[in-house]
Design a protein around this motif. Structure first.
Motif, PDB file in Angstrom:
ATOM      1  N   TYR A  13      50.634  56.094  37.117  1.00 19.76           N
ATOM      2  CA  TYR A  13      50.988  55.609  38.448  1.00 19.76           C
ATOM      3  C   TYR A  13      51.709  54.298  38.212  1.00 19.76           C
ATOM      4  O   TYR A  13      51.072  53.280  37.944  1.00 19.76           O
ATOM      5  CB  TYR A  13      49.747  55.356  39.296  1.00 19.76           C
ATOM      6  N   GLY A  39      37.658  57.401  39.524  1.00 23.47           N
ATOM      7  CA  GLY A  39      38.691  56.784  38.705  1.00 23.47           C
ATOM      8  C   GLY A  39      38.769  57.323  37.298  1.00 23.47           C
ATOM      9  O   GLY A  39      39.505  56.797  36.464  1.00 23.47           O
ATOM     10  N   ALA A  40      38.033  58.414  37.014  1.00 19.47           N
ATOM     11  CA  ALA A  40      38.073  58.968  35.665  1.00 19.47           C
ATOM     12  C   ALA A  40      39.360  59.750  35.409  1.00 19.47           C
ATOM     13  O   ALA A  40      39.749  59.942  34.266  1.00 19.47           O
ATOM     14  CB  ALA A  40      36.863  59.870  35.445  1.00 19.47           C
ATOM     15  N   GLY A  41      40.018  60.175  36.491  1.00 15.10           N
ATOM     16  CA  GLY A  41      41.260  60.918  36.326  1.00 15.10           C
ATOM     17  C   GLY A  41      41.177  62.371  36.766  1.00 15.10           C
ATOM     18  O   GLY A  41      42.068  63.159  36.453  1.00 15.10           O
ATOM     19  N   LYS A  42      40.139  62.717  37.505  1.00  7.68           N
ATOM     20  CA  LYS A  42      39.977  64.109  37.927  1.00  7.68           C
ATOM     21  C   LYS A  42      41.098  64.533  38.872  1.00  7.68           C
ATOM     22  O   LYS A  42      41.793  65.521  38.635  1.00  7.68           O
ATOM     23  CB  LYS A  42      38.622  64.301  38.641  1.00  7.68           C
ATOM     24  N   THR A  43      41.233  63.763  39.947  1.00  7.96           N
ATOM     25  CA  THR A  43      42.264  64.118  40.921  1.00  7.96           C
ATOM     26  C   THR A  43      43.651  63.991  40.299  1.00  7.96           C
ATOM     27  O   THR A  43      44.538  64.806  40.566  1.00  7.96           O
ATOM     28  CB  THR A  43      42.137  63.228  42.168  1.00  7.96           C
ATOM     29  N   THR A  44      43.830  62.991  39.453  1.00  8.30           N
ATOM     30  CA  THR A  44      45.125  62.803  38.810  1.00  8.30           C
ATOM     31  C   THR A  44      45.483  64.019  37.961  1.00  8.30           C
ATOM     32  O   THR A  44      46.645  64.437  37.912  1.00  8.30           O
ATOM     33  CB  THR A  44      45.098  61.536  37.929  1.00  8.30           C
ATOM     34  N   ARG A  47      46.610  66.633  40.370  1.00  8.11           N
ATOM     35  CA  ARG A  47      47.945  66.299  40.880  1.00  8.11           C
ATOM     36  C   ARG A  47      49.020  66.583  39.840  1.00  8.11           C
ATOM     37  O   ARG A  47      50.125  66.992  40.168  1.00  8.11           O
ATOM     38  CB  ARG A  47      48.012  64.816  41.254  1.00  8.11           C
ATOM     39  N   HIS A  50      49.523  70.267  39.773  1.00  9.52           N
ATOM     40  CA  HIS A  50      50.166  70.746  40.995  1.00  9.52           C
ATOM     41  C   HIS A  50      51.578  70.204  41.173  1.00  9.52           C
ATOM     42  O   HIS A  50      52.290  70.595  42.091  1.00  9.52           O
ATOM     43  CB  HIS A  50      49.309  70.376  42.207  1.00  9.52           C
ATOM     44  N   GLN A  82      46.399  74.911  46.443  1.00 10.07           N
ATOM     45  CA  GLN A  82      45.535  73.741  46.339  1.00 10.07           C
ATOM     46  C   GLN A  82      44.851  73.463  47.663  1.00 10.07           C
ATOM     47  O   GLN A  82      45.458  73.556  48.722  1.00 10.07           O
ATOM     48  CB  GLN A  82      46.386  72.532  45.939  1.00 10.07           C
ATOM     49  N   GLU A  85      42.246  66.938  48.172  1.00 12.25           N
ATOM     50  CA  GLU A  85      41.199  65.978  48.501  1.00 12.25           C
ATOM     51  C   GLU A  85      41.425  65.470  49.918  1.00 12.25           C
ATOM     52  O   GLU A  85      42.561  65.247  50.334  1.00 12.25           O
ATOM     53  CB  GLU A  85      41.267  64.801  47.524  1.00 12.25           C
ATOM     54  N   GLY A  86      40.363  65.297  50.667  1.00 12.92           N
ATOM     55  CA  GLY A  86      40.503  64.839  52.039  1.00 12.92           C
ATOM     56  C   GLY A  86      41.025  65.940  52.940  1.00 12.92           C
ATOM     57  O   GLY A  86      41.472  65.680  54.048  1.00 12.92           O
TER      58      GLY A  86
ATOM     59  N   ARG B 392      43.565  56.513  46.085  1.00  9.55           N
ATOM     60  CA  ARG B 392      42.765  57.701  46.370  1.00  9.55           C
ATOM     61  C   ARG B 392      42.595  58.569  45.147  1.00  9.55           C
ATOM     62  O   ARG B 392      41.755  59.450  45.129  1.00  9.55           O
ATOM     63  CB  ARG B 392      43.451  58.557  47.435  1.00  9.55           C
ATOM     64  N   ALA B 393      43.458  58.362  44.159  1.00 12.21           N
ATOM     65  CA  ALA B 393      43.415  59.245  43.000  1.00 12.21           C
ATOM     66  C   ALA B 393      42.096  59.071  42.273  1.00 12.21           C
ATOM     67  O   ALA B 393      41.634  57.969  42.031  1.00 12.21           O
ATOM     68  CB  ALA B 393      44.557  58.902  42.066  1.00 12.21           C
ATOM     69  N   GLY B 394      41.482  60.189  41.940  1.00  7.07           N
ATOM     70  CA  GLY B 394      40.157  60.126  41.310  1.00  7.07           C
ATOM     71  C   GLY B 394      40.241  59.874  39.820  1.00  7.07           C
ATOM     72  O   GLY B 394      41.098  60.357  39.145  1.00  7.07           O
TER      73      GLY B 394
END
Lengths: 237, 394
Positions: A13, A39-44, A47, A50, A82, A85-86, B392-394
């Motif tokens: 980012y 903040g571990a990077g799961k959603t990243t 993303r 995707h 997908q 999140e949210g 928001r990024a996890g």
């Protein structure tokens, strides 16, 4: 060959090095979960798969093709859906319109109807509320809609980001039952979840992420036994 | 039963179209002289419907829509007048292209009907060019950039009389003596009715009426199309829309391009109708006026937008001059010089602003609201605060 293969990706980012070499595989028919703290990077990771984020290094191979440079709107065509999140449902559209948007790229009316019925069978609640504005539903119903909408594209791989977020424990259980059902019907699932307990219950394998790296990868049953995992993510001492 | 419902649904539009068809004859019979105003109102209905595609359907706040109106008008100025003295070219033009002495008139003279198509296409192209750099912007930032474009275009026309020595726009003097349209295959029109003159406004009226009806038809078809659904989705949530397989770039560019087409068409018609165009006719005020029409009528609702355009221009052309006369009469009767010399129409933008404020307070969704828009403005309690994407990024 694995359905999805993430090979040593690095995502950023701006200047923030968010993923420092994440590798994982998802076999066809599996439920694989990514667990880890905030903040571990799961959603990243999701993303990056995707296409919202393009990894600067590494490869992502889906169904035999490299997809790390494919934009997000082409993912659905390739079979990746997908539930973000949210939830990100279209809150001013009705439930029915939301589900129709999920099939936006499709033209096969009969198939769309079949999938619509399937979604309603999985989530009878949605059938009762087809005409309701999505934004006026409860959090649990909205989560059901987000998953249902993703299913409307008849995906090969379903990415679920924190489906348990903000839901009461009873609802979490209900949602995860359905996720298991979806998987049993043949959809491969990559599940990102902070609630490691429920995630490891339905997953066959799990990856533990910490500060942008995979620190542990094992069958879910083993991860549940792992003392470090138990201490850090399952809330046990 | 079903047929009845359909019939009822059609009754109002058909009735309105019939009313519009007989309007100039009634106007003529009653001697009310409203046809000229009606034509200008219709031009603005077209502009408002064009902007409705961008703002109402796709949710892209455009404060510079006047640019396309201006471009359309200048296209007709360039291609149907003696502005370009250097060349002499005519093609199917209805205008007399030879002078009394038999010499061909200078300038480009192309049939109005061809120019209409060219103006629409040119505006669409400019819409894409203007739209492309703004694609990454949202909300306020988008509004500021479009505002910039809306200001640049009139400035360009004002200063375009010397582009490295080339006179493109004739500066503040503008382009005058624009050819009238006509029917190329009926060079000597059978009677006056078929000629576009300043004394007989009927051909103008029916031309713009046809253009408005086409605009309405296209608006309705777009609203109910796949693209229309994509616009609604993008308006609600870009991330989710992309996840549904909607290409954000092309979806937004289509909105700009299609909106611009109608701006360009309206401009081309207006240029030919007024016969002379000046940069000052295309100021920022016009963008705001068109936007007011869209907001007042009901963003995204086609009938609302039409009503908004008619109401605002009705105030401009009819109500304000009327009120002006009354005030003067009162002033004369009471001997008050202040009232007798008041210039009420000058306060039109004050009045529009006031109207807009009142509308925003009482009925923010417009006179005839679009269903989803109304919910956006009234039902948004559950809206989650927009947290910056990165955090928001996890």
């Amino acid at each position: 060959m694995a359905l999805l293969e993430v090979q040593d990706i690095h995502s950023y980012y701006g200047h923030i090095h968010a993923l420092r070499g994440v590798s994982l595989t998802v076999e066809k028919g599996e439920v694989v979960t990514l667990i880890g703290s905030n903040g571990a990077g799961k959603t990243t990771t999701l993303r990056s798969i995707h296409g919202v984020l393009t990894p600067r290094e590494g490869r992502i191979v889906f169904d035999g093709e490299e997809i790390q440079n494919v934009p997000p709107h082409d993912m659905i065509e390739r079979g990746i859906a997908q539930s973000p999140e949210g939830r990100k449902i279209f809150s001013r559209m009705t439930v029915l319109e939301n589900l129709e948007m999920g099939a936006y790229h499709r033209n096969d009316g009969v198939g769309i109807q079949q999938d619509m019925d399937r979604v309603f069978d999985l989530f009878p609640r949605l059938r009762e509320r087809t005409k309701q504005e999505a934004g006026t539903m409860s959090g649990g119903e909205q989560q059901m809609l987000a998953i249902g909408r993703a299913l409307m594209s008849r995906p090969k791989l379903l990415l679920l980001d924190e489906p348990s977020m903000g839901l009461a424990p009873v609802l979490v259980e209900r949602i995860f039952q359905v996720i298991r059902e979806i998987n049993e019907q043949g959809t491969t699932i990559l599940l990102v979840e902070q609630n490691a307990n429920v995630a490891l219950e339905i997953a066959s394998r799990g990856y533990v992420l910490e500060t942008g790296r995979v620190v542990n990868a094992a069958p879910a049953a083993l991860l549940r036994q792992d003392p470090k995992v138990r201490e850090a993510y399952l809330g046990e001492v | 039963m079903r047929g009845d419902a359909r019939l009822n649904k059609l009754a109002l539009p058909v009735g309105l179209i019939l009313l519009a068809l007989v309007f100039p004859f009634v106007d003529d019979a009653l001697g009310t002289n409203l046809t000229f105003s009606a034509i200008v109102v219709a031009v603005f209905v077209m502009l408002a419907l064009g902007l409705n595609i961008v703002v109402g359907f796709a949710g892209l706040l455009d404060l510079g829509f006047v640019a396309f109106y201006a471009l359309g008008a200048y296209v007709v100025g360039w291609l149907a007048s003696s502005h370009f003295q250097q060349v002499s070219f005519s093609f199917l033009s209805a205008a007399n292209t030879t002078t009394v002495s038999g010499v061909e008139k200078p300038g480009i003279h192309i049939s109005f009907w061809i120019i209409l198509i060219l103006a629409g296409a040119f505006a669409a192209l400019c819409g894409v060019i203007i739209g492309a750099p703004t694609l990454r912007l949202r909300g306020d930032y988008l509004a500021i950039v479009t505002l910039g474009f809306g200001e640049i275009i009139p400035q360009f026309f004002e200063n375009g009389n010397n582009i490295f020595g080339f006179n493109l726009t004739n500066g503040v003097v503008g382009i005058k003596a624009i050819d009238s349209p006509g029917f190329p295959f009926l060079p000597d029109a059978l009677d006056d009715w078929q000629r576009f003159t300043t004394s007989n406004l009927n051909p103008w009226y029916f031309t713009i009426l046809a253009l408005v009806l086409i605009t309405i038809f296209v608006n309705i078809r777009l609203r109910d199309s796949r693209l229309g659904r994509a616009w609604i989705a993008v308006r609600e949530d870009e991330t989710a829309a992309a996840a549904m397989g909607i290409n954000l770039v092309t979806t937004k560019l289509w909105a700009y391009a299609l909106g611009a087409v109608f701006g360009g068409l309206a401009g081309a018609f207006y240029g030919a109708f007024i016969k002379s165009i000046f940069p000052t006719s295309f100021s920022f005020n016009v963008s705001i006026l068109i936007l007011c029409m869209v907001i007042l009528g009901g963003m995204g609702n086609i009938y609302g937008v039409i009503l908004g355009a008619i109401v605002l221009q009705g105030i401009n052309f009819y109500l304000l001059p009327q009120v002006n006369e009354w005030v003067h009469a009162i002033g004369d009767a009471t001997g008050s010089a202040l009232l007798a010399e008041a210039d009420i129409p000058r306060y039109n933008f004050f009045l529009f602003g006031l109207l807009l404020v009142i509308m925003m307070l009482l009925r923010p969704e417009g006179i005839i609201p679009n269903r989803q828009r109304a919910e956006e403005l009234h039902g948004g309690e559950e809206e989650d605060a927009s947290v910056p994407e990165v955090s928001r990024a996890g």
